[in-house]
Scaffold this active site. Structure first.
Site, PDB file in Angstrom:
ATOM      1  N   ASP A 134      37.596  28.966  36.969  1.00  0.00           N
ATOM      2  CA  ASP A 134      37.962  30.319  37.376  1.00  0.00           C
ATOM      3  C   ASP A 134      39.248  30.356  38.176  1.00  0.00           C
ATOM      4  O   ASP A 134      39.955  29.357  38.289  1.00  0.00           O
ATOM      5  CB  ASP A 134      36.799  31.050  38.064  1.00  0.00           C
ATOM      6  CG  ASP A 134      36.094  30.162  39.038  1.00  0.00           C
ATOM      7  OD1 ASP A 134      36.798  29.497  39.800  1.00  0.00           O
ATOM      8  OD2 ASP A 134      34.844  30.128  39.019  1.00  0.00           O
ATOM      9  N   LYS A 181      38.420  36.207  37.520  1.00  0.00           N
ATOM     10  CA  LYS A 181      38.880  37.586  37.592  1.00  0.00           C
ATOM     11  C   LYS A 181      40.391  37.593  37.433  1.00  0.00           C
ATOM     12  O   LYS A 181      41.070  36.735  37.924  1.00  0.00           O
ATOM     13  CB  LYS A 181      38.528  38.133  38.982  1.00  0.00           C
ATOM     14  CG  LYS A 181      38.195  39.582  38.946  1.00  0.00           C
ATOM     15  CD  LYS A 181      37.953  40.247  40.265  1.00  0.00           C
ATOM     16  CE  LYS A 181      37.428  39.472  41.418  1.00  0.00           C
ATOM     17  NZ  LYS A 181      36.964  40.291  42.522  1.00  0.00           N
ATOM     18  N   MET A 225      36.885  35.095  51.811  1.00  0.00           N
ATOM     19  CA  MET A 225      36.881  36.396  51.131  1.00  0.00           C
ATOM     20  C   MET A 225      36.982  37.547  52.132  1.00  0.00           C
ATOM     21  O   MET A 225      36.385  38.601  51.935  1.00  0.00           O
ATOM     22  CB  MET A 225      35.600  36.567  50.298  1.00  0.00           C
ATOM     23  CG  MET A 225      35.446  35.508  49.217  1.00  0.00           C
ATOM     24  SD  MET A 225      33.840  35.511  48.431  1.00  0.00           S
ATOM     25  CE  MET A 225      32.859  34.598  49.596  1.00  0.00           C
TER      26      MET A 225
HETATM   27  N1  SAH Z   1      33.883  27.480  46.869  1.00  0.00           N
HETATM   28  C1  SAH Z   1      35.115  27.822  47.513  1.00  0.00           C
HETATM   29  C2  SAH Z   1      35.096  29.214  48.114  1.00  0.00           C
HETATM   30  C3  SAH Z   1      34.940  30.301  47.108  1.00  0.00           C
HETATM   31  S1  SAH Z   1      34.981  31.876  47.857  1.00  0.00           S
HETATM   32  C4  SAH Z   1      35.423  26.776  48.591  1.00  0.00           C
HETATM   33  O1  SAH Z   1      34.586  25.954  48.903  1.00  0.00           O
HETATM   34  O2  SAH Z   1      36.548  26.784  49.090  1.00  0.00           O
HETATM   35  C5  SAH Z   1      36.661  32.355  47.617  1.00  0.00           C
HETATM   36  C6  SAH Z   1      37.406  32.389  48.922  1.00  0.00           C
HETATM   37  O3  SAH Z   1      37.756  31.089  49.338  1.00  0.00           O
HETATM   38  C7  SAH Z   1      38.730  33.132  48.869  1.00  0.00           C
HETATM   39  O4  SAH Z   1      38.561  34.528  48.953  1.00  0.00           O
HETATM   40  C8  SAH Z   1      39.434  32.580  50.085  1.00  0.00           C
HETATM   41  O5  SAH Z   1      38.941  33.189  51.244  1.00  0.00           O
HETATM   42  C9  SAH Z   1      38.954  31.144  50.080  1.00  0.00           C
HETATM   43  N2  SAH Z   1      39.912  30.220  49.469  1.00  0.00           N
HETATM   44  C10 SAH Z   1      39.704  29.393  48.460  1.00  0.00           C
HETATM   45  N3  SAH Z   1      40.794  28.673  48.174  1.00  0.00           N
HETATM   46  C11 SAH Z   1      41.729  29.048  49.051  1.00  0.00           C
HETATM   47  C12 SAH Z   1      43.072  28.676  49.297  1.00  0.00           C
HETATM   48  N4  SAH Z   1      43.684  27.742  48.573  1.00  0.00           N
HETATM   49  N5  SAH Z   1      43.738  29.278  50.301  1.00  0.00           N
HETATM   50  C13 SAH Z   1      43.147  30.209  51.062  1.00  0.00           C
HETATM   51  N6  SAH Z   1      41.877  30.617  50.888  1.00  0.00           N
HETATM   52  C14 SAH Z   1      41.178  30.045  49.884  1.00  0.00           C
END
Ligand code: SAH
Length: 460
Positions: free
Chosen positions: A248, A270, A382
Site C-alpha cells: 500500500d 489509497k 495518523m
Molecule cells: N504500520 C505503520 C503505521 C501505519 S498508520 C508503522 O508501523 O509505522 C499510518 C501512519 O503512520 C501515517 O499516517 C503516519 O502518521 C505514520 N507514518 C508511517 N510512515 C511514516 C513516515 N515515513 N513518516 C511520517 N509518518 C509516517
C-alpha cells in the site's frame, strides 16, 4: 542511469579495434573472448598482434585509421595513445551510429566496458560510469571472493536441464521452486566441486523426483518507514522470493525496488482523493493468491502489527487454513524520531512512550488525562488532520502550552521534513505539512537541536 547496461552478442560480428599497442591488446583479448571478427588498424603492431594474426584470430591492417574502416562494423574501440586519433574515430563512428568506446576517456565514448567477473555463462559486470573505476575494481574483488568458481558449471548444468525441467513441472511456479532448490542444494554443489559426474546425475534425479508442488503461503512483512535500508534482512529475503507482492501507499518506491523483478505487484492503497481497497477485499486477494499456490508477501509500511491491521488479515488467513508468518518492521515512531534526532525516551525527560492513533476510535477524558501526564513521550500516528483537536485535548488536560512538539513528514526518506515548535502552535504547524506525518509531543523533542543528524529541521 548514465549508461544502460546490456550484454551484447558479438559472436561472428565484425568489430573494429583502432590501435596496435599494449592497451589495444587487452581490448583485443576481450573481443576474442566474445568471438568477434576483429579488424585491427594501426601503423605499427606489437609482436602479440602479429602472432594472433598468424593464428588467424584477428586481422591486422598496417595503416592510419580512415573512415572506410568503419564499414559494416557493429562496434568500435579506439585504443591508440593519440587523443586526436581517438577523437576522430569516436566522431566518425558516432556519425554512422556505431557504438564506440574510447580507452580511458568515458566522456568521449558511447559505450564503456565494465569490470567483469567471468563465470561463464554467469557474467557479473560492474560499472561506476567512469566516475570511480577504483571503487568498481574493489567491488569486483569483493564479489570475486564470494562467487564460487563452480558457479559457471552450475549454470551450464542448469542450461542443459531446462527442457527436462519444463517437461517434469507443468507450472511456472513449480519450476521456479525446483530451480530454487537446485541452486541451493549443497550436495549437488559438492558433487560439482569434486567433478563427480555420476554423483551429479544422481543428485539431479533425486531433485527431479521430489514432488515440489508448492503450497501457497502469506508472509506479512514490515517494510519500515521508507528508507529501504531499514527493512530487515528477513523482510528483504521474503521480497526477493515472492510470487506476488501486495502493498500500500506507505511502502516507499525505494523498498519496491527491492522486490523480485518478476513478482506480480498489486497496489491496494489509497490514492489522493480515492478510497483504498476495502479490508475484506484485501483479505480476499491474499486468500485467492495463496490458494493458487503462490508465495504471497503482504508488504506494509512500518511494522505490520502497529496500526497496520496486520492481525485482521491474519485472522482471515487462519479461517482458510493458509500458512503464514510475520516479519516485523521498524515502526514510524522509531524510524522518524531517530532520523529527526529525537530519542523516544531519556533518563531525565521521558520514562515511557505512548503510540496513539490520531483518528479511529475516540478517547474519553480519563484517557486524555493519562496521555497528558508528564515525563513521557507521545507519538500520534495518523494525526495530521486532527492536530488542532490533539492540541486542544492536551491543553484541556493542563499540559503546558510551551511543551515541545515536532511533526515529521515522510520520515527517513531523502524528502523528510521536520518542524519543531510548541504545543500551542501544533495546529498551525500541521497546516504546512503533508501526509504521511507523525506528531511527537514531549520534552525529548528539544534534544533535536543537539542530536539532529539527518536532513534539516525547521523551527516554527
Ligand atoms: N504500520 C505503520 C503505521 C501505519 S498508520 C508503522 O508501523 O509505522 C499510518 C501512519 O503512520 C501515517 O499516517 C503516519 O502518521 C505514520 N507514518 C508511517 N510512515 C511514516 C513516515 N515515513 N513518516 C511520517 N509518518 C509516517
Amino acid at each position: 542511469m548514465d549508461y544502460f547496461p546490456i550484454f551484447c552478442q558479438l559472436n561472428n560480428k565484425p568489430c573494429l579495434l583502432v590501435g596496435g599497442g599494449e592497451v589495444a591488446e587487452r581490448k583485443a583479448r576481450l573481443l576474442m573472448d566474445a568471438g568477434a571478427v576483429i579488424s585491427v588498424v594501426a601503423p605499427t603492431f606489437t609482436p602479440q598482434f602479429m602472432q594472433w594474426q598468424n593464428e588467424q584470430r584477428l586481422q591486422c591492417f598496417m595503416a592510419e585509421f580512415s573512415v572506410a574502416d568503419l564499414a559494416d562494423k557493429w562496434l568500435v574501440i579506439a585504443a591508440t595513445d593519440n587523443e586526436q586519433v581517438n577523437q576522430l574515430v569516436y566522431q566518425q563512428a558516432t556519425e554512422q551510429r556505431i557504438f564506440c568506446n574510447v580507452v580511458d576517456s568515458p566522456k568521449q565514448a558511447s559505450f564503456i566496458m565494465p569490470s567483469v567477473i567471468d563465470r561463464s555463462p554467469i557474467m557479473v559486470a560492474i560499472s561506476s560510469g567512469g566516475k570511480a573505476p577504483v571503487l568498481a575494481r574493489i567491488l569486483r574483488e569483493k564479489m570475486e571472493q564470494w562467487l564460487p568458481n563452480s558457479l559457471g558449471a552450475l549454470a551450464q548444468l542448469a542450461g542443459k536441464l531446462r527442457e527436462q525441467v519444463k517437461q517434469r513441472f507443468a507450472t511456472m511456479s513449480a519450476r521456479r521452486y525446483f530451480w530454487e532448490r537446485f541452486f541451493a542444494d549443497k550436495a549437488l554443489q559438492a558433487e560439482i566441486d569434486a567433478g563427480r559426474d555420476n554423483g551429479i546425475q544422481q543428485r539431479i534425479s533425486t531433485l527431479l523426483a521430489e514432488n515440489n508442488q508448492p503450497q501457497g503461503s502469506v508472509v506479512l512483512v514490515g517494510a519500515g518507514p521508507g528508507d529501504a535500508g531499514l527493512m530487515t534482512i528477513k523482510g528483504l529475503q521474503q521480497c526477493q522470493q515472492a510470487d506476488v507482492v501486495i502493498y500500500d501507499r506507505l511502502v516507499s518506491d525505494e523498498v519496491m525496488h527491492l522486490v523480485r523483478r518478476d513478482a506480480e505487484r498489486i497496489y491496494v492503497g489509497k490514492r489522493a482523493g480515492f478510497h483504498c481497497v476495502p479490508q475484506e477485499e484485501i483479505n480476499q486477494i491474499l486468500i485467492n493468491h495463496a490458494k493458487a499456490g503462490k508465495r504471497v508477501v503482504r508488504l506494509k509500511g512500518g511494522d505490520p502489527f502497529i496500526f497496520g491491521r496486520g492481525s485482521e488479515e491474519l485472522e482471515a488467513l487462519i479461517e482458510h487454513q493458509i500458512p503464514f508468518s510475520v516479519v516485523p518492521g521498524i515502526t514510524a515512531a522509531s524510524g522518524c524520531t531517530t532520523y529527526a534526532g529525537i530519542p523516544l525516551t531519556h533518563r531525565d525527560y521521558a520514562q515511557s512512550v505512548r503510540f496513539i492513533t490520531g483518528h479511529g476510535k475516540g478517547l474519553n477524558d480519563a484517557q486524555w488525562q493519562c496521555i497528558a501526564q508528564d515525563n513521557q513521550t507521545l507519538v500520534f500516528y495518523m494525526g495530521l488532520s486532527k492536530a488542532d483537536y490533539i492540541q486542544q485535548m492536551l491543553l484541556n488536560q493542563h499540559m503546558r502550552a510551551t511543551m515541545p512538539v515536532a511533526i515529521v513528514e515522510k520520515g527517513t526518506l531523502a524528502t523528510q521534513k521536520v518542524v519543531v515548535g510548541q504545543l500551542q502552535q501544533l495546529a498551525e504547524m500541521a497546516n504546512s505539512m503533508q501526509s504521511p506525518a507523525l506528531i511527537i509531543v514531549g520534552e525529548v523533542v528539544s534534544l533535536n537541536q543537539k542530536l539532529q543528524w539527518f536532513g534539516t529541521t525547521l523551527a516554527n
